[in-house]
Design an enzyme around this catalytic site. Structure first.
Site, PDB file in Angstrom:
ATOM      1  N   ASP A 254     -16.926  28.532-109.144  1.00  0.00           N
ATOM      2  CA  ASP A 254     -17.868  27.431-109.094  1.00  0.00           C
ATOM      3  C   ASP A 254     -18.263  27.347-107.618  1.00  0.00           C
ATOM      4  O   ASP A 254     -17.596  27.904-106.753  1.00  0.00           O
ATOM      5  CB  ASP A 254     -17.200  26.141-109.598  1.00  0.00           C
ATOM      6  CG  ASP A 254     -18.250  25.119-109.990  1.00  0.00           C
ATOM      7  OD1 ASP A 254     -17.958  24.240-110.802  1.00  0.00           O
ATOM      8  OD2 ASP A 254     -19.394  25.224-109.490  1.00  0.00           O
TER       9      ASP A 254
HETATM   10  C1  GLC Z   1     -21.867  22.994-109.678  1.00  0.00           C
HETATM   11  C2  GLC Z   1     -21.291  22.991-111.074  1.00  0.00           C
HETATM   12  C3  GLC Z   1     -21.500  24.270-111.801  1.00  0.00           C
HETATM   13  C4  GLC Z   1     -22.841  24.846-111.390  1.00  0.00           C
HETATM   14  C5  GLC Z   1     -22.697  25.267-109.942  1.00  0.00           C
HETATM   15  C6  GLC Z   1     -24.028  25.770-109.365  1.00  0.00           C
HETATM   16  O1  GLC Z   1     -21.059  22.295-108.780  1.00  0.00           O
HETATM   17  O2  GLC Z   1     -19.925  22.595-111.199  1.00  0.00           O
HETATM   18  O3  GLC Z   1     -21.453  23.989-113.203  1.00  0.00           O
HETATM   19  O4  GLC Z   1     -23.203  25.949-112.201  1.00  0.00           O
HETATM   20  O5  GLC Z   1     -22.212  24.240-109.113  1.00  0.00           O
HETATM   21  O6  GLC Z   1     -24.933  24.728-109.287  1.00  0.00           O
END
Ligand code: GLC
Length: 729
Positions: A254
């Site tokens: 993430d």
């Molecule tokens: C965010 C989310 C994730 C997302 C990523 C990119 O914090 O937790 O689900 O795909 O970052 O935006």
């Protein structure tokens, strides 16, 4: 160590470039040509949503995009700001909780195909979805992005979506692996959970996504699991995902979920994105090379602290992903916001809407469906009747090409002269990290106007619920209360005093408190329905479509009844460092059934405008041995006046077991369409796999001999018939 990677000879067609060649041969050939620097460079970002390939060999990098409900607008290369393009709007599909509520896997496939076409059209190689984290607490800010409380339903409903996306040559990225069941303290909370709960509740949807959906990537969650960050966690990544499940794709962080070079190198992380640097800053110590899998990783490799087989495995996985997506030859061009995408979004929205209550309290008649012409003056009240609910919520936020609001659609159907609107309450701007506040005088004036208008109306439709604001249905934090926000309870009671004919339509991704439920004759659970949501909702309200959605999560009568909240702070939200999932395997209806606590609305519940009658279920044998398959047949008849769809649910209960097991667990379901008077027979088959629990002393799934019950129901509570059989292993 660095070696001089094998050159491409002029005139030679290297195997890695030949899309006709087997994937693994291409991977091996490219790997053999790469230097160690080129191999390690594959594993960390070169932009906010991109990772590099190998320019020298003509291997392109990868572009990533949110989200699970539609392809997000373009983000700047090196910041979280939107790029402001004018050609990056999309189809906003219904949130995945709505998809789960359809209980219709064929719609899941259509969903994945359509959203995959839109990602392909926008030249995205990895679509960051679906999310399948289990609904553990109704306060979790991101439940709207996930598929409910039951691992079997989430598994069945995520697999076709992933297959549909990937048929476009776009990688799905099932997320957030694992145990990211709340947003509060998400970046560091250290989840302690038993192996039984891990394997029986929290892993099955991910396992199905990998083993059946063949997801090419999976996103490591922010939180810790048993002391180590999930994104580089030996148990989750090396032992389970790549060991037990044989995953050949990439673990993606993430954004900002990596925290340690050695762990990232050795515990299964393959692609690092979003680590908190701004990328191309002039100060090289803050550039992408400062990522955990940047220079520090290369240095460790050169010092022999990370074996070359680990480096080669990581690089091979990224190359495999590139060859499956950016360098595939499936010729798919994708499509954006065409009629078939809108039709898919509409089907999912209409089939996901759940009719919670529709009492015939008016001379034997129910308020719904609201047939055209029945009422001369319909008052629509509520901010959610006009709000673009695709805005906000965090990373799943979308810039839809078109939005039909519920008010527009209802006005279209009932006529301008019939429908009047008043806002009723004020909800503020969709902001990620704070919320607007309003003076009580503003709130009171909206309340008074709504109540006055309600006195003059023949019928009132209240459209409220949650929204995508901070500490509502929004990423980054959880709700702080179980109650509806913005003084909606007060408003609903005020409307009821002014007019008995009130239909309450609540849009949200979570259960909420309903202190007014007894007085309200009709209640609809609506979801974040996407671009065509307003039309879908209006078509259900007016009876053009008969509702057939079933709740993918239980509605507790009060928050304290919910298992995650029963054991105090350490269980939710944790003590700020650690969190213990003390309810263990008893999540959702498993808890309410076993503890004999009556939920307000049970898992799998949903009404229709017609009625269904079930025949007595019949099982093919009262004995089952290892290797046997039992058939269970049950007839369902539509005994009402309109066509409808019913979800027949099959649960299995282990009457006597050496360990605690829930009273029953969902093991199959089937959605059947019936015309008035029509009867169909539904056939289920079960085998011993459906009887097993995870024995953490043997670390394997086992079924103990003894009596089992099969429950056939139209919800986890409304059981229409039970058959028994004896199993001998
Ligand atoms: C965010 C989310 C994730 C997302 C990523 C990119 O914090 O937790 O689900 O795909 O970052 O935006």
């Amino acid at each position: 160590m660095s070696g001089s990677g094998k050159k491409v000879v002029v005139g030679e067609t290297p195997v890695y470039l030949d899309t006709r060649k087997p994937l693994e041969l291409r991977v091996k050939d490219a790997l053999n040509r790469m230097t160690v620097e080129e191999k390690t460079r594959l594993s960390y970002a070169d932009g906010r949503f991109s990772t590099p390939g190998c320019a020298r060999l003509g291997i392109p990098g990868l572009m990533y995009s949110d989200g699970p409900h539609g392809v997000r607008a373009e983000i700047c290369w090196n910041s979280w700001d939107y790029a402001g393009w004018t050609n990056d709007s999309c189809t906003a599909f219904p949130a995945l909780t709505c998809l789960a509520s359809t209980w219709n896997p064929s719609l899941s496939k259509a969903y994945g195909t359509a959203i995959g076409e839109e990602a392909r059209y926008r030249h995205k190689n990895v679509l960051l979805g679906p999310g399948v984290n289990i609904y553990r607490t109704p306060l979790n800010g991101r439940n709207f992005e996930y598929m409910g409380e039951d691992p079997f339903l989430a598994a069945r409903m995520c697999v076709p979506y992933i297959q549909g996306v990937q048929e476009n040559g776009v990688a799905a990225c099932v997320k957030h692996y694992a145990l990211n069941n709340q947003e509060h303290w998400r970046n560091h909370i250290d989840v302690q959970v038993s192996d039984r709960a891990l394997y029986e509740i929290y892993l099955p949807a991910f396992k199905a996504a990998i083993e059946e959906g063949k997801s090419w990537t999976i996103m490591g969650a922010y939180n810790k699991v048993r002391g180590t960050h999930a994104a580089h966690n030996k148990l989750l990544n090396n032992d389970i995902l790549k060991g037990e499940w044989g995953f050949d794709g990439c673990v993606v962080t993430d954004w900002g979920a990596a925290h340690d070079t050695y762990e990232a190198a050795m515990y299964g992380l393959d692609l690092e994105l979003g680590t908190f640097t701004n990328g191309l800053t002039s100060n090289s110590s803050l550039g992408y090379d400062s990522y955990y899998l940047g220079n520090a990783y290369l240095q460790m490799v050169k010092e022999g602290k990370v074996p070359m087989e680990v480096v080669n495995d990581k690089a091979a996985r990224v190359l495999r992903l590139i060859f499956r997506t950016a360098m595939n030859d499936n010729g798919k061009l994708g499509a954006m916001s065409n009629d078939s995408h809108y039709e898919t979004a509409y089907q999912i929205a209409t089939e996901g809407i759940v009719l919670l209550k529709n009492e015939a309290t008016f001379k034997g008649e129910s308020l719904l469906p609201l047939s055209q012409g029945k009422y001369k003056r319909v008052l629509v009240v509520g901010d959610n009747a006009i709000r673009n609910l695709m805005q906000g919520g965090g990373s799943s936020e979308l810039k839809p090409k078109m939005v039909i609001t519920p008010l527009e659609a209802l006005t279209e159907k009932l006529g301008k002269e019939c429908v009047k609107f008043t806002q009723g309450y004020v909800a503020g701007r969709p902001m990620f990290d704070r919320a607007d506040t309003f003076s009580q005088s503003v709130i009171d004036s909206l309340y008074t106007a709504a109540v006055n208008e309600a006195q003059k109306a023949d019928l009132v439709i209240f459209m409220g619920g949650l929204n995508k604001n901070f500490q509502q249905d929004c990423e980054g934090d959880d709700r702080k209360t179980f109650q509806l926000p913005f003084e909606q309870d007060r408003l609903i009671k005020g409307l009821l005093k002014a007019n008995k004919k009130v239909v309450v339509v609540l849009t949200r991704g979570n259960a909420v408190d309903m202190p007014w439920l007894k007085e309200v004759p009709s209640v609809i659970q609506s979801w974040y329905l996407g671009s065509i949501g307003g039309k879908a909702l209006a078509d259900v309200i007016t009876g053009e479509v008969t509702p057939s959605g079933k709740l993918p999560f239980s509605y507790p009568a009060k928050l304290e009844d919910c298992p995650a909240h029963y054991y105090g702070e350490i269980s939710y939200p944790g003590d700020g460092i650690r969190q213990e999932y003390k309810e263990d395997i008893l999540v959702g209806y498993r808890w309410y059934d076993t503890k004999k606590i009556k939920p307000l609305f049970p898992f799998g519940y949903g009404l229709s405008y017609t009625q269904f009658e079930y025949g007595k279920p019949v099982v093919s044998s009262s004995q089952m041995q290892s290797g046997d398959v039992l058939e269970i047949k049950c007839t369902v008849r539509n005994v009402g006046k309109v066509a409808g769809k019913e979800v027949v649910q099959l649960y299995i209960g282990d009457e006597k077991c050496s360990v605690l097991r829930p009273l029953k667990e969902l093991k199959d379901f089937y959605k059947v369409t019936l015309q008035p008077g029509e009867e169909k027979e539904v056939l289920f088959t079960i085998d011993e796999e459906d009887l097993k629990f995870f024995d953490d002393t043997q670390h394997k799934w086992v079924a103990e001999s003894g009596k089992f019950k099969i429950y056939i129901g139209s919800s986890s509570k409304d059981i229409k018939g039970v058959v028994e059989f004896d199993y001998k292993n």
